[in-house]
Structure formats: structure tokens, C-alpha cells
Design a protein around this motif. Structure first.
Motif, PDB file in Angstrom:
ATOM      1  N   GLU A 114       0.845  -1.193   0.000  1.00 45.27           N
ATOM      2  CA  GLU A 114       0.000   0.000   0.000  1.00 45.27           C
ATOM      3  C   GLU A 114       0.889   1.255   0.000  1.00 45.27           C
ATOM      4  O   GLU A 114       0.626   2.223  -0.724  1.00 45.27           O
ATOM      5  N   HIS A 162       1.308   3.982  -2.958  1.00 46.92           N
ATOM      6  CA  HIS A 162       1.037   5.390  -2.687  1.00 46.92           C
ATOM      7  C   HIS A 162       2.148   6.274  -3.248  1.00 46.92           C
ATOM      8  O   HIS A 162       1.884   7.261  -3.927  1.00 46.92           O
ATOM      9  N   ARG A 203      -6.883  10.149   0.127  1.00 48.62           N
ATOM     10  CA  ARG A 203      -7.441   8.796   0.220  1.00 48.62           C
ATOM     11  C   ARG A 203      -6.639   7.960   1.210  1.00 48.62           C
ATOM     12  O   ARG A 203      -7.183   7.271   2.051  1.00 48.62           O
ATOM     13  N   MET A 204      -5.319   8.077   1.099  1.00 47.21           N
ATOM     14  CA  MET A 204      -4.436   7.314   1.985  1.00 47.21           C
ATOM     15  C   MET A 204      -4.682   7.682   3.445  1.00 47.21           C
ATOM     16  O   MET A 204      -4.825   6.824   4.310  1.00 47.21           O
ATOM     17  N   ARG A 254      -8.090   6.574   4.747  1.00 50.23           N
ATOM     18  CA  ARG A 254      -8.114   5.123   4.934  1.00 50.23           C
ATOM     19  C   ARG A 254      -7.403   4.739   6.231  1.00 50.23           C
ATOM     20  O   ARG A 254      -7.899   3.931   7.008  1.00 50.23           O
ATOM     21  N   ARG A 280      -9.085   3.067   9.534  1.00 50.00           N
ATOM     22  CA  ARG A 280      -8.643   1.715   9.837  1.00 50.00           C
ATOM     23  C   ARG A 280      -8.264   1.585  11.310  1.00 50.00           C
ATOM     24  O   ARG A 280      -8.311   0.515  11.887  1.00 50.00           O
ATOM     25  N   ALA A 328      -8.939  14.685   3.601  1.00 50.08           N
ATOM     26  CA  ALA A 328      -9.123  13.458   4.391  1.00 50.08           C
ATOM     27  C   ALA A 328     -10.019  13.736   5.596  1.00 50.08           C
ATOM     28  O   ALA A 328     -10.923  12.955   5.914  1.00 50.08           O
TER      29      ALA A 328
END
Lengths: 315, 264
Positions: free
Chosen positions: A102, A106, B33-34, B37, B41, B129
Motif C-alpha cells: 500500500e 502510494h 485517500r491514503m 483510509r 482503519r 481526508a
């Protein structure tokens, strides 16, 4: 300094001085890196290797002197420089909960023409930890992921700080092969290391740093050849008597030099011929010293470093 | 437990340089997005973002019945805007501060500093975010409140402005904490401040419940955000004074952050 046209230089450092508080980290340092080469910056901890790299990466404002990376000022033209370089930091650099692939995907998504992350993962053996959170990767896995992150943007120039620290020998060799392939493909590689074998095996050019100063530069061959110098390494079973290296130097006469490494070993530098060898054995006999081993050899980088700095280059 | 790469080195030309930054918008979206997420999480963050506000909502409504607290409006109508304000505060202040504190610690910000993503791109990514997480929070909390009989006024503009100004103020303050303290200290401070503001900062309870102290707490970012949300969702108004207070906090926090923040 060699007469290489400036456009063929990936890095030009001229009279660079860096200070932290009252400590001088880099002291009037000048060196260059040719495009398409692998250049190793070698030195013990605290020699200024990381400071040099971070200055080239634009993290730090130099206190005096000039730095040009790919012809750009790394601080003032950082925005133009960053997409063109890849950086592998010495540690960290990822969220603790992010999965290995991931993270790599990225970083890839920030570049215009990234390499396929899957291909890099295959190359660096990251497949079996693809879904592992960064904090649970082993030190070697983190190193490989960090290297992958430095390469994924297809940079012209990569700075890798201690690339193989913490890797096991087999993975180290694969990493060396990869770095060599980068050079074949036209990528300039600047690496710091304190492993002599890494520098000797990989680098086209080596800059040796100590206390923030450039001690010497050259190809591995130039550095180890150093005229017709050779070495005799003497290891003994009991500690040498006091002043041993002085008395041996006298016994050997001019043209040779003796450096004591520790209480059980020393190195003779000079013409390693039969007569020198005979004089070393006679000196042992006269001084009641029992040799455990007496080896003849070419100078290694280790010897070069020792001669130049009076210290051994062990991490 | 490192296995050897089984494949031979890849074909010649694989690494031939072809550098370049992705378009700015793509970088910012990827970063947003990162971060969203990772935020969703993380169990503790999710607890802070959704579970705590929902508990507060149910607890406040039930508690006010038992205690016989009376407002001009039904309790659920009074408390839902405050709980939405609490949710905005938890994300834009506490979560952001903690996440940023640990990003500094783990060298993430340093690493991203050598990527094509600029500092401003990173900040915009963070803000998007935050907005994504806040959207999730608002939807979940509103749905629960509606099932409990919530009847909001049509103050969409007021809500939007309150959430924007509140996010700006709390994000600036959160970055101020994260940029000047160590990661562990940030964790402690961000949680402590959140608890203090939740219990005594006029977020959930309207300032009218604070008596004379109400004139003090309404100048806090928490009180201003709570009042702006209540004004919008109880009466459908845009509370200019409270929005002004939030913008002043955003300005103070922003300037202080710009002066003190260190990326490492």
C-alpha cells in the motif's frame, strides 16, 4: 579534480560547510559525482555522510559553499529537483499501520511514470510481506521497501543512505546486483556506507570522509593500488611488547610504514617482498613474539582508511 | 525471515529514468485517500470519531429526561447539533494532532518531503481526508439521531459554514500541538484537551446551560462551534459572531503553527 564538463556532473559540492550548534559537521567539503556512475561516500559514523546527503536532498540550508544537484540548487529549486531524484532514508519513512505494498503504491501514485510496484516487489522480494503493516516488517524488509520507494518514480539520481544495513548476506548481494543494474540503465547512484566491501565491489568512485572532511577520492583500484604498495599483516598470540611498532619500523628501515591495529595485530605497508618478510620474521624472533599469522596482500580499502585517518572503519 | 528474490534481475532498461511528478490534483487526492483510509482503519480513532459521539448523544438525551432538564426544544434537537460539533472537533483536532504527531515521529513527513508532493499539497490532502471522515461521521450520527426523532431546521448553509470554520480552527490548533510536542505528549495533550472541551467547553450543552460562565465559554472554539451548529440546526440561522470567533482561532492557530511547526 578531473576535467568533466559540468553537464556530465550529477552532483557538484564546492567548499561546503555545515554547522550544528558549535559542531562542524562538514568542513569545506568539495566533491563531484559523475552522471551514470555509482559513487560511494565512505566513512565512520559521524563523518558527515548523512549530512552531506541531506544537504543534496534539500533538507538543509548550507552555511557556506555551493551545492548543485542535476544542475539545480537543492533548496531554492527543490520543487523542480524532487521529482527527478529518489531518496532512501536511513530508517522510518512510513506510517506504522500502512501495509508494505500500500505504501509503495502510494509513493508510485505521486509520480507521472512510475515503475510497476508489483515488478519492484518481485525484484526486491517483498511479496511475502505485501500485506504486512510497516511496524511488523523486519529491519531488512523495511530497508528493501525503502529502497523500492526510492526507485518507483524512475529517478535520474538516487541517494541511498546505508542501503544494506541490517540485510542478511544473500539479500545484500541481490541489492548490490540491483544497484549495479541501475547504473547499467543510466541511473546515477550515490550511496553512503561503512562497509568496505560494498564500496569496493560496487563503486566507480569512492569519496572517503572523516570528521566532515574529504580525506581522499578515487576509484577502488586507484585507492588500493597507491603506487606499488602492498601490505603484510602480522597477527600474534600474545600482546606486543610496548613500542613494538616503533622498533619494527626501525628494523625494517626506510620505505616501509608500520601501523599497530590493536594489541595483537599490526600492518606493515611497503614493498611486500621476500627481504621485508625475512626482516619481519627476524624481528619476531629477536623480540620473542610468536606469530599466529603473517599474511601478504594488496592494500584493501580498510588499509587505506587506516593509513589516512589512523582509525579502523568499523561501525 | 527474509526470503530471497526468486526472479533474476529484471530486463535491461527497466530502470531507465523517466522522472516526473503526477498532476498536483492526483497527488493531493492520493494523499487524501491514503490518510482517510489510515484514519478509519485505526480502531481508537474510529472509537473517537463515531462511537464516543453516539454514546454522548444517547446518554445526553436519556440523562436530560431523567434529570428533568428542559430546553426550548426537544432534547434530541438540542443535543444532535452539539454532538455533530463534537464529532468535528474529535476529527479535526484530536485525530489530526495524534496522526500528525506520529507522522513526525516515524519520519513519514520527512519521507514525503522528498516525494513530488509539496507541503501545501500535503496540507490540502489532510484537509480533504478530514472532510471525508467528517462526512462519514455526520451521516452516521444524523441517521441515528433521525431514528431517535430528531427534526432539524433547514440550516444547511449554516451547518456547512460552521463545519468549515470549525475544522479550520481545530485543525490549526491540532497542528500547533502536533508540531511542537513529542508524539506521546501530543497523544496525551490532544486527548486531555478534547475531554476538557467535551465536558466543559459548551460543545454538547448549549451555553445557556453554563449560566454566567456561558459568556466565557462561547469565546472558546468549542463553544463557538457548538453554538454555530445549534443556530443552524435549531433555528436555521447563520451565526456570524460564532463563525467569526472560529475564524479568529483559525488565524491564531495558523500563524502560531507556521512559526513553530517543525517537520521532523
Amino acid at each position: 579534480m578531473s576535467a568533466v564538463p559540468a553537464s556530465d556532473l550529477a552532483v557538484e559540492v564546492d567548499d561546503l560547510t555545515m554547522r550544528y550548534a558549535d559542531k562542524v559537521a562538514l568542513d569545506a567539503l568539495s566533491l563531484t559525482v559523475e552522471r551514470g556512475s555509482i559513487t560511494a561516500v565512505l566513512g565512520p559514523n559521524g563523518a558527515g555522510k548523512t549530512t552531506l546527503l541531506e544537504t543534496c536532498e534539500g533538507y538543509r540550508h548550507q552555511h557556506s559553499g555551493t551545492v548543485r544537484v542535476l544542475g539545480l540548487d537543492p533548496v531554492r529549486q527543490r520543487k523542480d529537483l524532487l521529482p527527478r531524484i529518489g531518496v532512501m532514508l536511513q530508517g522510518g519513512g512510513a506510517w506504522s499501520g500502512v501495509r508494505a505494498m500500500e505504501m509503495l503504491r502510494h509513493i508510485a501514485s505521486l509520480h507521472a511514470h512510475p515503475l510497476d510496484p508489483q515488478m519492484l516487489s518481485d525484484c526486491l522480494g517483498l511479496d511475502d510481506c505485501a500485506r504486512t503493516p510497516y511496524r511488523r516488517l523486519s529491519g531488512g524488509q523495511q530497508q528493501r521497501l525503502n529502497l523500492a520507494m526510492a526507485l518507483v518514480g524512475r529517478p535520474e539520481l538516487v541517494f541511498v543512505d546505508e542501503p544494506t544495513a541490517g540485510m542478511d548476506p544473500a539479500v545484500r548481494r541481490t541489492t548490490w546486483d540491483l544497484l549495479a543494474q541501475l547504473r547499467t540503465d543510466g541511473v546515477t547512484v550515490v550511496l553512503t556506507t561503512h562497509y568496505m566491501d560494498e564500496a569496493e565491489r560496487l563503486a566507480d568512485r569512492i569519496h572517503i570522509l572523516d570528521h566532515g572532511r574529504l580525506v581522499t577520492s578515487g576509484s577502488p583500484l586507484e585507492l588500493t593500488r597507491g603506487g606499488r604498495m602492498s601490505t603484510i599483516r602480522l597477527v600474534v598470540t600474545r600482546p606486543f611488547p610496548a613500542g613494538a611498532h616503533e622498533s619494527l619500523r626501525v628494523a625494517l628501515g626506510p620505505g616501509t610504514d608500520v601501523t599497530q591495529l590493536d594489541e595483537l595485530s599490526l600492518v606493515v605497508t611497503g614493498p611486500a617482498d621476500a627481504s621485508t618478510l625475512a626482516r619481519v620474521s627476524r624481528w619476531c624472533e629477536e623480540n620473542d613474539v610468536l606469530p599466529e599469522s603473517l599474511t601478504l596482500g594488496q592494500r584493501t580499502l580498510e588499509d587505506v582508511f587506516l593509513e589516512l585517518t589512523g582509525r579502523e572503519l568499523t561501525p | 525471515m527474509s526470503t530471497l528474490p526468486t526472479r533474476p534481475a529484471s530486463a535491461v532498461g527497466t530502470f531507465t529514468p523517466r522522472p516526473g511528478a503526477a498532476p498536483m490534483a492526483r497527488q493531493v487526492l492520493a494523499q487524501a485517500r491514503m490518510e482517510a483510509r489510515l484514519m478509519l482503519r485505526n480502531g481508537e480513532q474510529l472509537l473517537l470519531a463515531v462511537v464516543v459521539p453516539l454514546i454522548v448523544l444517547v446518554g445526553a438525551v436519556q440523562g436530560s429526561d431523567r434529570l428533568g432538564l428542559s430546553f426550548d426544544h426537544p432534547a434530541i434537537d438540542v443535543f444532535t447539533p452539539g454532538v455533530l460539533a463534537l464529532a468535528v472537533m474529535s476529527t479535526s483536532f484530536t485525530s489530526l494532532a495524534i496522526a500528525t504527531g506520529f507522522e513526525r515521529r516515524y519520519g513519514v513527513i520527512k519521507r514525503l518531503g522528498t516525494s513530488p508532493l509539496s507541503r501545501s499539497g500535503l496540507l490540502v490532502g489532510k484537509v480533504i481526508a478530514l472532510a471525508l471522515v467528517e462526512l462519514v461521521q455526520v451521516v452516521v450520527i444524523s441517521l441515528v439521531a433521525l431514528t431517535m426523532g430528531w427534526q432539524p431546521a433547514a440550516g444547511l448553509l449554516g451547518v456547512l459554514l460552521a463545519v468549515l470554520a470549525g475544522t479550520a480552527a481545530f485543525a490549526a490548533l491540532g497542528l500547533l500541538v502536533a508540531g511542537s510536542l513529542r508524539a506521546e505528549a501530543t497523544l496525551a495533550a490532544a486527548n486531555l484537551i478534547y475531554l476538557l472541551l467535551m465536558s466543559a467547553g459548551a460543545v454538547v450543552l448549549p451555553i445557556s446551560a453554563y449560566g454566567g460562565f456561558g459568556d466565557v465559554v462561547r469565546w472558546l472554539p468549542s463553544g463557538a462551534l457548538g453554538e454555530a451548529m445549534r443556530g443552524a440546526l435549531l433555528d436555521g440561522t447563520v451565526q456570524l459572531r460564532d463563525l467569526g470567533v472560529l475564524l479568529v482561532w483559525a488565524l491564531i492557530g495558523g500563524v502560531a503553527t507556521a512559526r513553530t511547526f517543525s517537520w521532523e
